[in-house]
Design a protein around this motif. Structure first.
Motif, PDB file in Angstrom:
ATOM      1  N   TYR A 195       0.804  -1.213   0.000  1.00  0.00           N
ATOM      2  CA  TYR A 195       0.000   0.000   0.000  1.00  0.00           C
ATOM      3  C   TYR A 195       0.844   1.273   0.000  1.00  0.00           C
ATOM      4  CZ  TYR A 195      -3.741  -3.237   1.085  1.00  0.00           C
ATOM      5  OH  TYR A 195      -4.630  -4.281   1.034  1.00  0.00           O
ATOM      6  N   LEU A 196       2.148   1.127   0.033  1.00  0.00           N
ATOM      7  CA  LEU A 196       3.028   2.286  -0.038  1.00  0.00           C
ATOM      8  C   LEU A 196       3.347   2.591  -1.486  1.00  0.00           C
ATOM      9  CD1 LEU A 196       5.518   1.608   2.901  1.00  0.00           C
ATOM     10  CD2 LEU A 196       3.508   3.091   2.877  1.00  0.00           C
ATOM     11  N   ARG A 197       3.245   3.842  -1.863  1.00  0.00           N
ATOM     12  CA  ARG A 197       3.479   4.242  -3.235  1.00  0.00           C
ATOM     13  C   ARG A 197       4.966   4.379  -3.541  1.00  0.00           C
ATOM     14  NH1 ARG A 197       1.736   3.833  -8.320  1.00  0.00           N
ATOM     15  NH2 ARG A 197       2.496   5.540  -9.605  1.00  0.00           N
ATOM     16  N   ASP A 198       5.715   4.954  -2.604  1.00  0.00           N
ATOM     17  CA  ASP A 198       7.140   5.149  -2.803  1.00  0.00           C
ATOM     18  C   ASP A 198       7.869   3.844  -2.483  1.00  0.00           C
ATOM     19  OD1 ASP A 198       9.670   6.067  -3.144  1.00  0.00           O
ATOM     20  OD2 ASP A 198       9.601   7.609  -1.593  1.00  0.00           O
ATOM     21  N   MET A 199       8.523   3.264  -3.488  1.00  0.00           N
ATOM     22  CA  MET A 199       9.196   1.985  -3.308  1.00  0.00           C
ATOM     23  C   MET A 199      10.436   2.100  -2.418  1.00  0.00           C
ATOM     24  SD  MET A 199       7.531  -0.434  -4.869  1.00  0.00           S
ATOM     25  CE  MET A 199       6.115   0.392  -4.135  1.00  0.00           C
ATOM     26  N   HIS A 200      10.950   3.305  -2.209  1.00  0.00           N
ATOM     27  CA  HIS A 200      12.107   3.463  -1.329  1.00  0.00           C
ATOM     28  C   HIS A 200      11.753   3.179   0.126  1.00  0.00           C
ATOM     29  CE1 HIS A 200      13.423   5.851  -4.872  1.00  0.00           C
ATOM     30  NE2 HIS A 200      14.615   5.416  -4.527  1.00  0.00           N
ATOM     31  N   ASN A 201      10.467   3.287   0.477  1.00  0.00           N
ATOM     32  CA  ASN A 201      10.046   3.125   1.871  1.00  0.00           C
ATOM     33  C   ASN A 201       9.608   1.701   2.202  1.00  0.00           C
ATOM     34  OD1 ASN A 201      10.494   5.877   2.268  1.00  0.00           O
ATOM     35  ND2 ASN A 201       8.400   6.403   1.631  1.00  0.00           N
ATOM     36  N   THR A 202       9.567   0.823   1.235  1.00  0.00           N
ATOM     37  CA  THR A 202       9.164  -0.557   1.495  1.00  0.00           C
ATOM     38  C   THR A 202      10.374  -1.380   1.914  1.00  0.00           C
ATOM     39  OG1 THR A 202       9.443  -1.096  -0.842  1.00  0.00           O
ATOM     40  CG2 THR A 202       7.251  -0.423  -0.130  1.00  0.00           C
ATOM     41  N   LYS A 203      10.132  -2.365   2.752  1.00  0.00           N
ATOM     42  CA  LYS A 203      11.215  -3.209   3.269  1.00  0.00           C
ATOM     43  C   LYS A 203      11.561  -4.375   2.350  1.00  0.00           C
ATOM     44  CE  LYS A 203      10.177  -2.187   8.119  1.00  0.00           C
ATOM     45  NZ  LYS A 203       9.859  -2.778   9.447  1.00  0.00           N
ATOM     46  N   GLY A 204      10.731  -4.642   1.353  1.00  0.00           N
ATOM     47  CA  GLY A 204      10.968  -5.748   0.440  1.00  0.00           C
ATOM     48  C   GLY A 204      10.115  -5.586  -0.796  1.00  0.00           C
ATOM     49  N   HIS A 205      10.160  -6.589  -1.644  1.00  0.00           N
ATOM     50  CA  HIS A 205       9.359  -6.569  -2.862  1.00  0.00           C
ATOM     51  C   HIS A 205       7.877  -6.663  -2.514  1.00  0.00           C
ATOM     52  CE1 HIS A 205      12.560  -6.813  -5.889  1.00  0.00           C
ATOM     53  NE2 HIS A 205      13.190  -7.638  -5.073  1.00  0.00           N
ATOM     54  N   ILE A 206       7.066  -6.016  -3.331  1.00  0.00           N
ATOM     55  CA  ILE A 206       5.620  -6.047  -3.115  1.00  0.00           C
ATOM     56  C   ILE A 206       4.910  -6.898  -4.166  1.00  0.00           C
ATOM     57  CG2 ILE A 206       5.668  -3.777  -2.039  1.00  0.00           C
ATOM     58  CD1 ILE A 206       4.480  -2.669  -4.671  1.00  0.00           C
ATOM     59  N   SER A 207       5.634  -7.406  -5.148  1.00  0.00           N
ATOM     60  CA  SER A 207       5.044  -8.257  -6.182  1.00  0.00           C
ATOM     61  C   SER A 207       6.064  -9.323  -6.580  1.00  0.00           C
ATOM     62  CB  SER A 207       4.598  -7.427  -7.392  1.00  0.00           C
ATOM     63  OG  SER A 207       5.693  -6.717  -7.933  1.00  0.00           O
ATOM     64  N   GLU A 208       5.750 -10.064  -7.605  1.00  0.00           N
ATOM     65  CA  GLU A 208       6.547 -11.228  -7.988  1.00  0.00           C
ATOM     66  C   GLU A 208       7.994 -10.865  -8.315  1.00  0.00           C
ATOM     67  OE1 GLU A 208       6.798 -14.384 -11.746  1.00  0.00           O
ATOM     68  OE2 GLU A 208       4.971 -13.227 -11.377  1.00  0.00           O
ATOM     69  N   ILE A 209       8.911 -11.725  -7.883  1.00  0.00           N
ATOM     70  CA  ILE A 209      10.332 -11.588  -8.205  1.00  0.00           C
ATOM     71  C   ILE A 209      10.612 -12.415  -9.457  1.00  0.00           C
ATOM     72  CG2 ILE A 209      12.678 -11.880  -7.380  1.00  0.00           C
ATOM     73  CD1 ILE A 209      11.673 -11.723  -4.551  1.00  0.00           C
ATOM     74  N   THR A 210      11.289 -11.815 -10.424  1.00  0.00           N
ATOM     75  CA  THR A 210      11.547 -12.486 -11.696  1.00  0.00           C
ATOM     76  C   THR A 210      12.878 -13.227 -11.704  1.00  0.00           C
ATOM     77  OG1 THR A 210      12.471 -10.424 -12.562  1.00  0.00           O
ATOM     78  CG2 THR A 210      10.125 -10.860 -12.968  1.00  0.00           C
ATOM     79  N   THR A 211      13.931 -12.645 -11.141  1.00  0.00           N
ATOM     80  CA  THR A 211      15.246 -13.264 -11.177  1.00  0.00           C
ATOM     81  C   THR A 211      16.125 -12.657 -10.093  1.00  0.00           C
ATOM     82  OG1 THR A 211      17.131 -13.785 -12.609  1.00  0.00           O
ATOM     83  CG2 THR A 211      16.125 -11.619 -12.849  1.00  0.00           C
ATOM     84  N   GLY A 212      17.352 -13.108 -10.015  1.00  0.00           N
ATOM     85  CA  GLY A 212      18.301 -12.608  -9.025  1.00  0.00           C
ATOM     86  C   GLY A 212      19.669 -13.219  -9.267  1.00  0.00           C
ATOM     87  N   THR A 213      20.658 -12.775  -8.505  1.00  0.00           N
ATOM     88  CA  THR A 213      22.008 -13.304  -8.633  1.00  0.00           C
ATOM     89  C   THR A 213      22.812 -12.912  -7.399  1.00  0.00           C
ATOM     90  OG1 THR A 213      23.934 -13.418 -10.087  1.00  0.00           O
ATOM     91  CG2 THR A 213      22.893 -11.271  -9.832  1.00  0.00           C
ATOM     92  N   TRP A 214      24.004 -13.512  -7.276  1.00  0.00           N
ATOM     93  CA  TRP A 214      24.886 -13.257  -6.146  1.00  0.00           C
ATOM     94  C   TRP A 214      25.923 -12.200  -6.499  1.00  0.00           C
ATOM     95  CZ3 TRP A 214      24.121 -15.163  -1.345  1.00  0.00           C
ATOM     96  CH2 TRP A 214      23.316 -16.287  -1.206  1.00  0.00           C
ATOM     97  N   HIS A 215      26.471 -11.581  -5.465  1.00  0.00           N
ATOM     98  CA  HIS A 215      27.570 -10.629  -5.645  1.00  0.00           C
ATOM     99  C   HIS A 215      28.822 -11.403  -6.033  1.00  0.00           C
ATOM    100  CE1 HIS A 215      30.542  -7.506  -4.778  1.00  0.00           C
ATOM    101  NE2 HIS A 215      29.547  -6.633  -4.750  1.00  0.00           N
ATOM    102  N   PRO A 216      29.595 -10.929  -7.003  1.00  0.00           N
ATOM    103  CA  PRO A 216      30.756 -11.719  -7.461  1.00  0.00           C
ATOM    104  C   PRO A 216      31.904 -11.783  -6.468  1.00  0.00           C
ATOM    105  CG  PRO A 216      30.652  -9.616  -8.592  1.00  0.00           C
ATOM    106  CD  PRO A 216      29.407  -9.714  -7.800  1.00  0.00           C
ATOM    107  N   THR A 217      31.997 -10.837  -5.534  1.00  0.00           N
ATOM    108  CA  THR A 217      33.136 -10.820  -4.605  1.00  0.00           C
ATOM    109  C   THR A 217      32.731 -10.836  -3.140  1.00  0.00           C
ATOM    110  OG1 THR A 217      33.191  -8.388  -4.730  1.00  0.00           O
ATOM    111  CG2 THR A 217      34.603  -9.612  -6.264  1.00  0.00           C
ATOM    112  N   ASP A 218      31.483 -10.573  -2.803  1.00  0.00           N
ATOM    113  CA  ASP A 218      31.017 -10.561  -1.416  1.00  0.00           C
ATOM    114  C   ASP A 218      30.019 -11.694  -1.239  1.00  0.00           C
ATOM    115  OD1 ASP A 218      30.159 -10.076   1.157  1.00  0.00           O
ATOM    116  OD2 ASP A 218      29.928  -7.916   0.882  1.00  0.00           O
ATOM    117  N   LYS A 219      30.339 -12.664  -0.405  1.00  0.00           N
ATOM    118  CA  LYS A 219      29.500 -13.850  -0.262  1.00  0.00           C
ATOM    119  C   LYS A 219      28.212 -13.580   0.501  1.00  0.00           C
ATOM    120  CE  LYS A 219      31.657 -15.484   4.033  1.00  0.00           C
ATOM    121  NZ  LYS A 219      32.336 -16.622   4.696  1.00  0.00           N
ATOM    122  N   ASN A 220      28.086 -12.440   1.144  1.00  0.00           N
ATOM    123  CA  ASN A 220      26.910 -12.147   1.953  1.00  0.00           C
ATOM    124  C   ASN A 220      25.857 -11.351   1.209  1.00  0.00           C
ATOM    125  OD1 ASN A 220      27.956 -13.415   4.297  1.00  0.00           O
ATOM    126  ND2 ASN A 220      29.154 -11.574   4.770  1.00  0.00           N
TER     127      ASN A 220
END
Length: 587
Positions: A195-220
């Motif tokens: 229900y928040l319009r500004d995506m900067h204020n949300t703590k996570g995704h509000i809809s479906e996640i399509t893809t993702g990947t890991w950081h190449p040098t930071d394991k966390n």
């Protein structure tokens, strides 16, 4: 009778039944025979060279010059040996399209995801040529086996290249998960406020996640891309909120500043240097940021990298970090230079399957000397990284599109996932190491009753902590572990109305206080006065007392004989009944 007069018929079945020796038998493996059995039988006219001509055309030209036949055959063998595609291992562990796959850095474990909402875990060390199956199946979106839960297709799975004990699993939900090598959930990221319009204020995704990947040098660190027009960088140690939020503002007309992120790649040069984060969107744009931040403004952006409203599912960065390849839904493959991120270096036409399979990808080889991708016809295309011209086109699953591809560095094997639910591991006996080559070098396991999956059970599903194991009881069908408890036990428990599922048991209403259950209808009718009035028409209920009220009035009985008769005005047919018109005031 002499011994010479006795004859024994040559019975092959009897010879196989009788033992060939006594004592402990050693298993002898004929490696050449087993490798020959796994060799790919491809028709010569289906294999194309770099120029796109078929191999049978080359044979016709060879017939015109008989003296060069041997030399040409040697050259063809050298071309085939350049890539590890001579042999293959087929895994049929899914029921629907294989959408994604990953192999740990050591090359010992293979994980595949599918649109059948399951993630399959394969261990090369435990497989033999006759036991090609997954040792575990996990539904990442299921909560409990005894509860009804929705299932979603798996969009992406990926091993952590720096910490192989972590696996990023992305389903068609707003929450990504981190699993260990055995399929147990380690971390589940939080969902944002829709229900928040500004995506900067949300703590996570509000809809479906399509893809993702890991950081190449930071394991966390890892990044996820969603349909809410954001990229979110997560720290695996803090699951309650993301580390950074990247909001992509679309400039397409009528988009209201939002679009869908379709692909993301995070790469770092092998020789050292800053990493790059590249993402593709549904509005056709291609955006690049510095991998280590800040992410307030992109380093470069191409608005019309691909056609608008087409799904760009393939995106990869070379090992030197200088080139980016993208495969769009506009039937084009484009090569970009990160130092001049404006115009493509090379463009080639390639039929897309992202309109039906959004997870169709494209990958660089481990040393970035080639580019591999699938096609709608089921062919594997190995392209030149400079000109994007095909160096080898070989059929893997003819007639069924190849959705996902992977070229592992240590194994030197190419793994493909197709729309016919098959996973093909292409290898070469001498060029490849371990993996499929190790499986085919083992002695085939003898057929056993445990090899039939319908007669066995998975320990992780059949012997879970929530189940009750009855001694000498029958095993249920554990393949339907995701089904509800009521569907697996149709005669136990009660329905939503409180009736027993067992047809032999009479219906006994529950009598609990505070209206925790619905009372019995007979109890209401007998003990609650005027309870039947709830189902009657109030007008009809009043009119049935009209005659009684006229003959024997209860409240006006004292004026029964002196009450004047009501006289109503009589109207003619010409007069119409209606409200009186207001008189117009004269000035």
């Amino acid at each position: 009778m002499n011994e010479e007069d006795i004859t024994v018929e040559d019975d092959e079945a009897l010879r196989q039944f009788l033992p060939t020796g006594f004592g402990k038998q050693t298993k002898e493996v004929d490696l050449a025979k087993q490798f020959e059995r796994s060799k790919r039988q491809v028709a010569p006219e289906l294999i194309q060279d770099a120029g796109g001509t078929a191999a049978n055309d080359e044979n016709e030209r060879d017939d015109s010059n008989d003296s060069n036949d041997d030399d040409d055959d040697d050259d063809d063998d050298e071309d085939d040996d350049e890539f590890p595609v001579s042999h293959e291992l087929v895994l049929k562990t899914h029921e629907r399209t294989v959408t994604t796959l990953t192999v740990d850095p050591s090359g010992s474990r293979l994980i595949t995801g599918s649109s059948d909402c399951t993630v399959k875990f394969h261990d090369f060390a435990s497989m033999t040529p006759t036991t090609l199956r997954a040792f575990k199946s996990v539904d990442p979106t299921a909560t409990k086996a005894s509860a009804n839960s929705e299932t979603h297709p798996v969009n992406h799975v990926e091993f952590n290249p720096l910490s192989p004990s972590q696996v990023l699993v992305i389903s068609a939900t707003p929450q990504a998960k981190i699993l260990n090598r055995d399929g147990e959930i380690l971390t589940e990221f939080v969902k944002g406020d829709m229900y928040l319009r500004d995506m900067h204020n949300t703590k996570g995704h509000i809809s479906e996640i399509t893809t993702g990947t890991w950081h190449p040098t930071d394991k966390n660190l890892c990044v996820t891309a969603g349909t809410d027009s954001t990229l979110r960088v997560w720290d695996t140690n803090f699951q309650r909120t993301q580390k950074d939020v990247i909001v992509h503002k679309s400039r397409a007309a009528g988009s209201a500043g939002r679009t869908r992120i379709t692909a993301v790649a995070w790469g770092s040069p092998v020789q050292g240097g800053s990493s790059l984060l590249v993402a593709a969107a549904l509005d056709g744009s291609l955006v690049m940021w510095g991998g280590d931040g800040p992410y307030t403004r992109p380093m470069a952006e191409i608005r019309d990298a691909h056609k608008k409203d087409t799904w760009t599912g393939g995106l990869a960065i070379s090992t030197d970090g200088r080139t980016v390849v993208s495969r769009g839904g506009d039937d084009l493959i484009k090569l970009w230079d990160t130092r001049k991120f404006k115009q493509p270096i090379s463009v080639v036409e390639h039929p897309s399957t992202s309109d039906q399979y959004a997870n169709t990808n494209i990958r660089f080889s481990p040393d970035s000397s080639s580019i591999i991708t699938g096609s709608a016809t089921g062919h594997l295309h190995i392209l030149n990284p400079a000109t994007l011209k095909p160096e080898l086109v070989t059929p893997v699953t003819p007639g069924s599109p190849i959705v996902t591809v992977l070229w592992h560095e240590k194994l030197n094997q190419i793994i493909t996932g197709s729309a016919n639910a098959e996973t093909h591991v292409l290898y070469h006996p001498t060029m490849s190491s371990r993996g499929a080559a190790m499986v085919m070098s083992k002695a085939p396991k003898r057929r056993h009753i445990d090899d039939d999956p319908t007669l066995t059970t998975d320990l992780s599903q059949g012997l879970s902590g929530e189940s009750i194991i009855t001694p000498n009881g029958l095993l249920t069908n554990t393949n339907q572990a995701s089904a509800s408890y009521a569907s697996r036990h149709p005669t136990l428990g009660m329905t939503a109305s409180g009736r027993s599922r067992d047809p032999r048991r009479p219906h006994v209403p529950m009598t609990t206080p505070f209206a925790k259950s619905q009372p019995d209808e007979m109890h209401i009718r007998n003990n609650i006065p005027l309870s039947s009035m709830r189902d009657e028409d109030p007008r009809e209920a009043l009119l049935k007392y009209a005659e009684k009220a006229e003959k024997d009035p209860m409240f006006t009985n004292a004026w029964k004989h002196t009450q004047p008769k009501t006289i109503y005005a009589e109207l003619s047919d010409d007069e119409e009944e209606g409200p009186e018109k207001k008189k117009v005031k004269r000035p």
